[in-house]
Design a protein around this motif. Sequence first.
Motif, PDB file in Angstrom:
ATOM      1  N   LEU A   1       0.819  -1.216   0.000  1.00 21.18           N
ATOM      2  CA  LEU A   1       0.000   0.000   0.000  1.00 21.18           C
ATOM      3  C   LEU A   1       0.848   1.258   0.000  1.00 21.18           C
ATOM      4  CD1 LEU A   1      -2.981  -0.834   2.393  1.00 21.18           C
ATOM      5  CD2 LEU A   1      -3.049  -0.451  -0.076  1.00 21.18           C
ATOM      6  N   ARG A   2       1.980   1.198   0.708  1.00 17.08           N
ATOM      7  CA  ARG A   2       2.816   2.401   0.791  1.00 17.08           C
ATOM      8  C   ARG A   2       3.337   2.808  -0.579  1.00 17.08           C
ATOM      9  NH1 ARG A   2       7.354   1.764   5.124  1.00 17.08           N
ATOM     10  NH2 ARG A   2       7.976   3.729   4.151  1.00 17.08           N
ATOM     11  N   LYS A   3       3.443   1.834  -1.479  1.00 15.22           N
ATOM     12  CA  LYS A   3       3.917   2.170  -2.824  1.00 15.22           C
ATOM     13  C   LYS A   3       2.800   2.808  -3.652  1.00 15.22           C
ATOM     14  CE  LYS A   3       7.465  -1.380  -2.966  1.00 15.22           C
ATOM     15  NZ  LYS A   3       7.209  -2.793  -2.729  1.00 15.22           N
ATOM     16  N   GLN A   4       1.528   2.479  -3.332  1.00 14.74           N
ATOM     17  CA  GLN A   4       0.411   2.962  -4.153  1.00 14.74           C
ATOM     18  C   GLN A   4      -0.273   4.177  -3.559  1.00 14.74           C
ATOM     19  OE1 GLN A   4      -1.889  -0.538  -3.831  1.00 14.74           O
ATOM     20  NE2 GLN A   4      -0.514  -1.798  -5.091  1.00 14.74           N
ATOM     21  N   ASP A   5      -0.314   4.234  -2.233  1.00 15.71           N
ATOM     22  CA  ASP A   5      -1.147   5.226  -1.553  1.00 15.71           C
ATOM     23  C   ASP A   5      -0.234   6.234  -0.845  1.00 15.71           C
ATOM     24  OD1 ASP A   5      -2.776   6.602   0.177  1.00 15.71           O
ATOM     25  OD2 ASP A   5      -3.891   4.838   0.855  1.00 15.71           O
ATOM     26  N   THR A   6      -0.050   7.416  -1.458  1.00 18.30           N
ATOM     27  CA  THR A   6       0.904   8.367  -0.871  1.00 18.30           C
ATOM     28  C   THR A   6       0.470   8.843   0.510  1.00 18.30           C
ATOM     29  OG1 THR A   6      -0.198  10.058  -2.154  1.00 18.30           O
ATOM     30  CG2 THR A   6       1.919   9.274  -2.993  1.00 18.30           C
ATOM     31  N   ALA A   7      -0.853   8.962   0.730  1.00 19.44           N
ATOM     32  CA  ALA A   7      -1.332   9.423   2.039  1.00 19.44           C
ATOM     33  C   ALA A   7      -0.933   8.425   3.120  1.00 19.44           C
ATOM     34  CB  ALA A   7      -2.850   9.593   2.019  1.00 19.44           C
ATOM     35  N   LEU A   8      -1.133   7.158   2.816  1.00 20.91           N
ATOM     36  CA  LEU A   8      -0.805   6.149   3.806  1.00 20.91           C
ATOM     37  C   LEU A   8       0.719   6.103   4.040  1.00 20.91           C
ATOM     38  CD1 LEU A   8      -2.207   3.230   5.125  1.00 20.91           C
ATOM     39  CD2 LEU A   8      -0.226   2.514   3.805  1.00 20.91           C
ATOM     40  N   ASN A   9       1.452   6.253   2.950  1.00 18.48           N
ATOM     41  CA  ASN A   9       2.909   6.270   3.086  1.00 18.48           C
ATOM     42  C   ASN A   9       3.351   7.410   3.996  1.00 18.48           C
ATOM     43  OD1 ASN A   9       5.519   5.293   2.540  1.00 18.48           O
ATOM     44  ND2 ASN A   9       5.809   6.962   1.055  1.00 18.48           N
ATOM     45  N   ARG A  10       2.704   8.571   3.817  1.00 12.36           N
ATOM     46  CA  ARG A  10       3.071   9.712   4.647  1.00 12.36           C
ATOM     47  C   ARG A  10       2.732   9.428   6.109  1.00 12.36           C
ATOM     48  NH1 ARG A  10      -0.327  13.935   3.167  1.00 12.36           N
ATOM     49  NH2 ARG A  10      -1.449  13.280   5.027  1.00 12.36           N
ATOM     50  N   ASP A  11       1.512   8.863   6.345  1.00  9.77           N
ATOM     51  CA  ASP A  11       1.137   8.498   7.716  1.00  9.77           C
ATOM     52  C   ASP A  11       2.221   7.626   8.344  1.00  9.77           C
ATOM     53  OD1 ASP A  11      -1.253   9.823   7.445  1.00  9.77           O
ATOM     54  OD2 ASP A  11      -2.435   8.032   6.964  1.00  9.77           O
ATOM     55  N   TYR A  12       2.642   6.655   7.552  1.00  9.73           N
ATOM     56  CA  TYR A  12       3.622   5.705   8.072  1.00  9.73           C
ATOM     57  C   TYR A  12       4.923   6.413   8.452  1.00  9.73           C
ATOM     58  CZ  TYR A  12       6.196   1.352   8.626  1.00  9.73           C
ATOM     59  OH  TYR A  12       6.909   0.311   9.153  1.00  9.73           O
ATOM     60  N   LEU A  13       5.391   7.268   7.545  1.00  7.70           N
ATOM     61  CA  LEU A  13       6.660   7.959   7.805  1.00  7.70           C
ATOM     62  C   LEU A  13       6.565   8.897   9.002  1.00  7.70           C
ATOM     63  CD1 LEU A  13       7.791   8.666   4.138  1.00  7.70           C
ATOM     64  CD2 LEU A  13       8.683   6.942   5.731  1.00  7.70           C
ATOM     65  N   VAL A  14       5.424   9.571   9.111  1.00  5.92           N
ATOM     66  CA  VAL A  14       5.246  10.475  10.251  1.00  5.92           C
ATOM     67  C   VAL A  14       5.290   9.677  11.550  1.00  5.92           C
ATOM     68  CG1 VAL A  14       3.572  11.953  11.449  1.00  5.92           C
ATOM     69  CG2 VAL A  14       3.945  12.223   8.981  1.00  5.92           C
ATOM     70  N   LEU A  15       4.550   8.573  11.552  1.00 10.20           N
ATOM     71  CA  LEU A  15       4.519   7.747  12.768  1.00 10.20           C
ATOM     72  C   LEU A  15       5.916   7.234  13.118  1.00 10.20           C
ATOM     73  CD1 LEU A  15       1.173   5.862  12.160  1.00 10.20           C
ATOM     74  CD2 LEU A  15       1.759   7.176  14.223  1.00 10.20           C
ATOM     75  N   GLU A  16       6.633   6.813  12.083  1.00 12.36           N
ATOM     76  CA  GLU A  16       7.972   6.293  12.306  1.00 12.36           C
ATOM     77  C   GLU A  16       8.847   7.365  12.960  1.00 12.36           C
ATOM     78  OE1 GLU A  16      10.497   3.369   9.537  1.00 12.36           O
ATOM     79  OE2 GLU A  16      10.404   5.420   8.817  1.00 12.36           O
ATOM     80  N   GLN A  17       8.704   8.584  12.443  1.00  7.79           N
ATOM     81  CA  GLN A  17       9.515   9.678  12.965  1.00  7.79           C
ATOM     82  C   GLN A  17       9.138  10.000  14.415  1.00  7.79           C
ATOM     83  OE1 GLN A  17       9.223  13.226  10.622  1.00  7.79           O
ATOM     84  NE2 GLN A  17      11.409  13.608  10.825  1.00  7.79           N
ATOM     85  N   VAL A  18       7.835  10.025  14.680  1.00  9.40           N
ATOM     86  CA  VAL A  18       7.377  10.305  16.042  1.00  9.40           C
ATOM     87  C   VAL A  18       7.946   9.256  17.000  1.00  9.40           C
ATOM     88  CG1 VAL A  18       5.352  10.321  17.560  1.00  9.40           C
ATOM     89  CG2 VAL A  18       5.264  11.484  15.344  1.00  9.40           C
ATOM     90  N   LEU A  19       7.877   8.003  16.582  1.00 10.25           N
ATOM     91  CA  LEU A  19       8.319   6.931  17.471  1.00 10.25           C
ATOM     92  C   LEU A  19       9.828   6.953  17.692  1.00 10.25           C
ATOM     93  CD1 LEU A  19       5.970   4.174  16.093  1.00 10.25           C
ATOM     94  CD2 LEU A  19       6.039   4.954  18.471  1.00 10.25           C
ATOM     95  N   LYS A  20      10.547   7.302  16.635  1.00 10.73           N
ATOM     96  CA  LYS A  20      12.003   7.341  16.795  1.00 10.73           C
ATOM     97  C   LYS A  20      12.447   8.568  17.582  1.00 10.73           C
ATOM     98  CE  LYS A  20      13.781   4.750  12.854  1.00 10.73           C
ATOM     99  NZ  LYS A  20      14.397   4.933  11.527  1.00 10.73           N
ATOM    100  N   GLY A  21      11.562   9.527  17.725  1.00 14.13           N
ATOM    101  CA  GLY A  21      11.861  10.688  18.551  1.00 14.13           C
ATOM    102  C   GLY A  21      12.583  11.784  17.815  1.00 14.13           C
TER     103      GLY A  21
END
Lengths: 207, 443
Positions: free
Chosen positions: B423-443
């Motif tokens: 999905l991350r390859k097809q859905d840019t919104a979802l990809n962005r959600d994922y990256l934001v979450l990753e960044q939040v979690l990594k601090g």
Amino acid sequence: MEQLPLEITAAADPTFENFVPGSNAEALERVRSLAAGRLREEVIYLWGEPGSGRTHLLRAAARANPSLATADDVARLDAAGQQALFSAINAARDAHGAVLAAGDAPPAQLALRDDLKSRLAWGLVYQLRPLSDADKALHLRAEAARRGLELADEVVWYLLNRLPRDLPRLNATLDLLDRYSLSRQRHITLPLVREALASVDGETRRQ
Amino acid sequence: MQNLWDACLRRLEQELPAQQFNTWIRPLAPEPSVDANTLVLAAPNRFVLELVRERFAGRIERLAAEASGRDLGLRVVLARGAEPAAKPAQSALRGNGEVPSILERARLNREFTFDNFVTGKANQLARAAAVQVGENPGISYNPLFVYGGVGLGKTHLVQAIGNHVADARPQARIRYIHAEQYVTDVVRAYQQKSFDEFKRYYHSLDLLLIDDIQFFSNKGRTQEEFFYAFNALVEAHKQIVITCDTYPKEIAGMEERLISRFGWGLTVAIEPPELEMRVAIVLKKAEAESVQLSEEIAFFIAQHIRSNVRELEGALKKVLAFARFSGRELSLELAKEALRDILNVASRQISVEGIQKTVAEYFKLKIADMHSKKRSRNVARPRQVAMALAKDLTQMSLPEIGEAFGNRDHTTVLHACRTIATLRKQDTALNRDYLVLEQVLKG
């Protein structure tokens, strides 16, 4: 059934050659230079979570250069140990010696003397990052090859998809499979892997 | 002796934690001894040498006696060629053994000079006083007491005094010593009954630079010895320079008579450097390394590393090392990349609970939805995102992750990870959600 406990044993003796760098290539290169006396800086501090390769690099460096001062797991140093590391860093800077230290947190977050923490931050500090699953698959295959075992892709991914994915425990599993296949005189196939892991599970439950 | 040492090794390996054994004991090597009643061990460096002498010598001696069935002496020496020998100028005092006496170690680091000491508001007073003392030792301020936090340049400043005096008066007897080393020397003099020698040495100095005097805290015997040395030197108009992490009255566990003497001369503070000074420090250091560094990069480093000078230097080294390693030109981009670890130090252990909480909040769900059996897409998709994050950001096994998400099977986790990857390859919104979450979690 005969008991085959899952032990955490060291894999091959740690060397620079058998370190799987993954995204830690720069750290590997720096530590190598430090051990070879080719680095301008006198102190390297490595940090990362367990299984990220700190101890491997430390032991590889100590083997390459026995006169290198190394300190693993610095958070556990007591007062005398901290004083010794503190003096070693000062001595290294004054006489161009070398110190390699490692821990589980960046310098500022260590529960150590402030003057020691700031000295660790003075050197080159590298965070070691755990390997990606693809790198771990590489490692498993290389480690199996070293033991003269053949691991099919499906076995590699079966392990990575079911077990804790840190290297010490993956190595321990490989060790188990090695012994299990030897004692059964069978190749390492998926059914054998299931059997071996089930035997350990049973063992753990009975304990 | 090799067999005897092997026997001791086996015992020590059993007695000590592996880390201690590997760090301190394993590097020791037995050396041929002229005296059959002495076990001689060579240590690869001073670090090991001193620690073994202090902590393990007694135990090794007893084990050696047990293994050999007779009383054996123990000598721990520095391995030949392990470290550069002490410079001749530093061998003013010599112990009677082959091992260089601790007092023989000097020493000034010639790299610490007034010239390369970057000055700003935070330290200009301290520097001015230090220059005074360097020009007229024993006359202007005695003692000079410099205090401030770690890594602000106290050691640099006092060693610069030492180097300045050494250049102007080659005959001067100068000693730089860290307070902890002084404490150790007092203990050793006490054990070896060599106080006369100890006193003679310290009382004969022209310039004594003593670093981090807070380490004298609650060391009665040391404070007493230092009190005598202090009086002797000041009376003879010899210079004393002291550094400390706090001002005299605040030092805990220090005798009143010493505290009052610390205030006899001049007490000056070194404050943490302000931004302009941090930029200047980075530029100066780069210059010392013969590197052309743009102000933009120096500014970036100085802006982000605020605590002390050592961390500032560490950050610069890291940038330069990264440039050499990657074969790239120095640029702001490169500096940002090199310092990523240091700037996001919060990225420590991430837990699956943390991931569930963060993802639930992000998608405005309840944490319970992470464990529930609900299959509606608005719940199931975030749950899959959380599972994929758990796989990417933790070392947990897939069965463990499944268990943490309401006792699901590891194949469910595997399916979630594959779905999200696709999905991350097809859905840019979802990809962005994922990256934001990753960044939040990594601090």
